[in-house]
Write a protein that holds these residues in place. Structure first.
Motif, PDB file in Angstrom:
ATOM      1  N   LEU A 104       0.826  -1.204   0.000  1.00 42.29           N
ATOM      2  CA  LEU A 104       0.000   0.000   0.000  1.00 42.29           C
ATOM      3  C   LEU A 104       0.862   1.257   0.000  1.00 42.29           C
ATOM      4  N   HIS A 105       1.946   1.229   0.754  1.00 42.86           N
ATOM      5  CA  HIS A 105       2.878   2.371   0.813  1.00 42.86           C
ATOM      6  C   HIS A 105       3.448   2.657  -0.573  1.00 42.86           C
ATOM      7  N   ARG A 106       3.882   1.611  -1.264  1.00 43.47           N
ATOM      8  CA  ARG A 106       4.442   1.790  -2.610  1.00 43.47           C
ATOM      9  C   ARG A 106       3.393   2.277  -3.604  1.00 43.47           C
ATOM     10  N   ALA A 107       2.131   1.927  -3.337  1.00 46.91           N
ATOM     11  CA  ALA A 107       1.046   2.342  -4.234  1.00 46.91           C
ATOM     12  C   ALA A 107       0.574   3.768  -3.970  1.00 46.91           C
ATOM     13  N   GLY A 108       1.207   4.455  -3.022  1.00 46.59           N
ATOM     14  CA  GLY A 108       0.889   5.850  -2.775  1.00 46.59           C
ATOM     15  C   GLY A 108      -0.055   6.121  -1.624  1.00 46.59           C
ATOM     16  N   TRP A 109      -0.406   5.086  -0.879  1.00 45.02           N
ATOM     17  CA  TRP A 109      -1.253   5.296   0.289  1.00 45.02           C
ATOM     18  C   TRP A 109      -0.418   5.848   1.447  1.00 45.02           C
ATOM     19  N   GLU A 110      -1.056   6.642   2.296  1.00 50.00           N
ATOM     20  CA  GLU A 110      -0.414   7.164   3.500  1.00 50.00           C
ATOM     21  C   GLU A 110      -0.699   6.163   4.635  1.00 50.00           C
ATOM     22  N   VAL A 111       0.259   5.277   4.883  1.00 50.35           N
ATOM     23  CA  VAL A 111       0.026   4.111   5.740  1.00 50.35           C
ATOM     24  C   VAL A 111       0.540   4.354   7.156  1.00 50.35           C
ATOM     25  N   THR A 112      -0.281   3.990   8.124  1.00 54.51           N
ATOM     26  CA  THR A 112       0.152   3.895   9.517  1.00 54.51           C
ATOM     27  C   THR A 112      -0.152   2.479   9.986  1.00 54.51           C
ATOM     28  N   GLY A 113       0.828   1.847  10.603  1.00 52.31           N
ATOM     29  CA  GLY A 113       0.640   0.482  11.061  1.00 52.31           C
ATOM     30  C   GLY A 113       0.555   0.386  12.569  1.00 52.31           C
ATOM     31  N   PHE A 114      -0.157  -0.629  13.030  1.00 54.18           N
ATOM     32  CA  PHE A 114      -0.206  -0.929  14.465  1.00 54.18           C
ATOM     33  C   PHE A 114       0.130  -2.389  14.682  1.00 54.18           C
ATOM     34  N   ASP A 115       0.936  -2.640  15.687  1.00 53.84           N
ATOM     35  CA  ASP A 115       1.213  -4.000  16.144  1.00 53.84           C
ATOM     36  C   ASP A 115       1.768  -3.906  17.561  1.00 53.84           C
ATOM     37  N   PRO A 116       1.364  -4.806  18.460  1.00 55.23           N
ATOM     38  CA  PRO A 116       1.926  -4.773  19.819  1.00 55.23           C
ATOM     39  C   PRO A 116       3.392  -5.180  19.853  1.00 55.23           C
ATOM     40  N   SER A 117       3.871  -5.822  18.793  1.00 53.11           N
ATOM     41  CA  SER A 117       5.257  -6.280  18.757  1.00 53.11           C
ATOM     42  C   SER A 117       6.193  -5.154  18.324  1.00 53.11           C
ATOM     43  N   GLU A 118       7.173  -4.868  19.144  1.00 58.65           N
ATOM     44  CA  GLU A 118       8.155  -3.835  18.802  1.00 58.65           C
ATOM     45  C   GLU A 118       8.944  -4.223  17.552  1.00 58.65           C
ATOM     46  N   ALA A 119       9.254  -5.518  17.421  1.00 54.91           N
ATOM     47  CA  ALA A 119      10.009  -5.972  16.254  1.00 54.91           C
ATOM     48  C   ALA A 119       9.216  -5.750  14.969  1.00 54.91           C
ATOM     49  N   ALA A 120       7.914  -6.020  15.018  1.00 54.48           N
ATOM     50  CA  ALA A 120       7.070  -5.820  13.834  1.00 54.48           C
ATOM     51  C   ALA A 120       6.976  -4.343  13.487  1.00 54.48           C
ATOM     52  N   ARG A 121       6.843  -3.502  14.488  1.00 58.26           N
ATOM     53  CA  ARG A 121       6.782  -2.055  14.232  1.00 58.26           C
ATOM     54  C   ARG A 121       8.106  -1.555  13.663  1.00 58.26           C
ATOM     55  N   SER A 122       9.199  -2.073  14.179  1.00 56.77           N
ATOM     56  CA  SER A 122      10.512  -1.663  13.684  1.00 56.77           C
ATOM     57  C   SER A 122      10.698  -2.050  12.228  1.00 56.77           C
ATOM     58  N   ALA A 123      10.260  -3.265  11.879  1.00 58.46           N
ATOM     59  CA  ALA A 123      10.377  -3.708  10.486  1.00 58.46           C
ATOM     60  C   ALA A 123       9.545  -2.821   9.570  1.00 58.46           C
ATOM     61  N   SER A 181       8.775   0.340  10.130  1.00 61.71           N
ATOM     62  CA  SER A 181       9.461   1.628  10.053  1.00 61.71           C
ATOM     63  C   SER A 181      10.617   1.581   9.065  1.00 61.71           C
ATOM     64  N   ASP A 182      11.326   0.455   9.042  1.00 61.16           N
ATOM     65  CA  ASP A 182      12.437   0.298   8.104  1.00 61.16           C
ATOM     66  C   ASP A 182      11.947   0.341   6.656  1.00 61.16           C
ATOM     67  N   ALA A 183      10.673  -0.029   6.445  1.00 60.50           N
ATOM     68  CA  ALA A 183      10.092  -0.004   5.096  1.00 60.50           C
ATOM     69  C   ALA A 183       9.458   1.343   4.779  1.00 60.50           C
ATOM     70  N   GLY A 184       9.631   2.312   5.669  1.00 55.59           N
ATOM     71  CA  GLY A 184       9.107   3.648   5.426  1.00 55.59           C
ATOM     72  C   GLY A 184       7.690   3.869   5.895  1.00 55.59           C
ATOM     73  N   ILE A 185       7.198   2.974   6.756  1.00 59.17           N
ATOM     74  CA  ILE A 185       5.817   3.045   7.224  1.00 59.17           C
ATOM     75  C   ILE A 185       5.787   3.549   8.658  1.00 59.17           C
ATOM     76  N   ARG A 186       4.982   4.558   8.910  1.00 58.64           N
ATOM     77  CA  ARG A 186       4.841   5.040  10.279  1.00 58.64           C
ATOM     78  C   ARG A 186       4.107   3.994  11.091  1.00 58.64           C
ATOM     79  N   ALA A 187       4.585   3.741  12.309  1.00 57.33           N
ATOM     80  CA  ALA A 187       3.970   2.703  13.146  1.00 57.33           C
ATOM     81  C   ALA A 187       3.678   3.261  14.528  1.00 57.33           C
ATOM     82  N   THR A 188       2.632   2.740  15.133  1.00 58.09           N
ATOM     83  CA  THR A 188       2.256   3.152  16.478  1.00 58.09           C
ATOM     84  C   THR A 188       2.009   1.921  17.334  1.00 58.09           C
ATOM     85  N   ASP A 189       2.182   2.085  18.649  1.00 60.72           N
ATOM     86  CA  ASP A 189       1.877   0.989  19.569  1.00 60.72           C
ATOM     87  C   ASP A 189       0.565   1.231  20.296  1.00 60.72           C
ATOM     88  N   THR A 190      -0.207   2.221  19.840  1.00 61.20           N
ATOM     89  CA  THR A 190      -1.469   2.581  20.486  1.00 61.20           C
ATOM     90  C   THR A 190      -2.598   2.516  19.464  1.00 61.20           C
TER      91      THR A 190
END
Length: 318
Positions: A25-44, A46-55
């Motif tokens: 979705l990010h590559r397709a031009g969507w403004e993506v925010t992700g959520f996951d309780p796992s810090e590792a998943a959020r970090s991955a 973020s590395d792909a350019g996706i903003r992530a939240t734990d809330t």
């Protein structure tokens, strides 16, 4: 077709499938925010350019939402939180969920002016990463129109509108239990071929060009079983769950599919031996261990060094 130009989307669950869908979705031009309780998943993410939240509450009222969750119970607790603020246009649930849950969530969303569609997907992490998933969609016509921009981005148009809310879940569960049955039957058949001195890879390739062929014989066994890699990215625990759910859904309407129930039982047996985190292609290790280098559970894989021997607390090499 939905004409909203708002491209804000939340992806709830950033595991193997959710993370790949978020990246697509990010590559397709969507403004993506992700959520996951796992810090590792959020970090991955973020590395792909996706903003992530734990809330999760941060994402209430986001116009579009994709759910990629492990179970229907999590869908039930997540959707009300997402609808706690106005602004949601469509929630697309790619979870392999339960039809009753999807019907409940569709009613809840509709009451708040939003759309909810059950759209469990097939195609694995590769399909998620390339935007070429297939989806089984259960929705009203209006909900489907609202969700269509997201479905197109994830599938390239390769989705089937099965019927009303919950129907996508039913057909996805039937798809998975059929795949589960095929994984068992192809494994057993290739085990017989090997016992006759026939190379399982040759047998699989030949069968795949004939009436007994399938994606299981043409791709899954050659790529993941006969090589011993077992790295499809889909867990045995999830497939065992899906096979059991398919039989339960059938029972709810008075159907008793004997073969599918027997298959579901075999997957429960494999689950008890291999554990939920094993790759789902490892079912071959219980139904035809001779054809996979990984071997039967509890044995040393072909070519592996001997296991250390422990005597009186001291480890030595046998």
């Amino acid at each position: 077709m939905n004409t909203s130009t708002d491209r804000r989307i939340a992806v709830i669950g950033l595991g193997a499938m959710g993370g790949a869908m978020a990246a697509t979705l990010h590559r397709a031009g969507w403004e993506v925010t992700g959520f996951d309780p796992s810090e590792a998943a959020r970090s991955a993410a973020s590395d792909a350019g996706i903003r992530a939240t734990d809330t999760l509450s941060d994402l209430a009222g986001t116009p579009y939402v994709v759910l990629s969750l492990p179970a229907a119970s999590m869908v039930q607790t997540t959707v009300p939180q997402l609808l706690a603020a106005p602004g949601t246009i469509a929630i697309i649930d790619t979870t392999t969920s339960e039809p009753a849950t999807s019907r409940q969530m569709a009613d809840l969303a509709e009451a708040q002016g939003a759309a909810f569609v059950d759209a469990p997907v097939s195609g694995g992490r590769d399909g998620a990463a390339s935007g070429s998933l297939s989806a089984f969609v259960g929705a009203t016509g209006g909900a489907l129109a609202a969700a269509e921009p997201v479905l197109l981005a994830l599938t390239g148009g390769k989705y089937s509108h099965i019927g009303g809310p919950g129907s996508g879940n039913v057909v996805k569960l039937l798809n998975n239990v059929l795949a589960a049955a095929n994984l068992v039957s192809v494994g057993e058949a290739l085990g017989v071929a090997q016992a006759y001195g026939i190379d399982p890879a040759t047998a699989a390739a030949s069968i795949s060009q004939a009436s007994g062929g399938s994606k299981v014989s043409a791709n899954m066994y050659p790529n993941w079983v006969l090589t011993g890699t077992h790295d499809s990215g889909f867990s045995l625990g999830l497939m065992a769950r899906d096979a059991a759910l398919a039989v339960q859904v059938a029972a709810q309407i008075g159907e008793t599919p004997a073969l599918l129930a027997a298959v579901a039982g075999q997957w429960q047996e494999a689950l008890a031996v291999l554990g939920p985190r094993a790759d789902f292609t490892e079912i071959a290790r219980t139904v035809a261990p001779a054809i996979t280098p990984a071997g039967a559970p509890g044995t040393t894989p072909a070519g592996a060094p001997p296991a250390p021997v422990t005597t009186n607390g001291t480890t030595a090499v046998a």
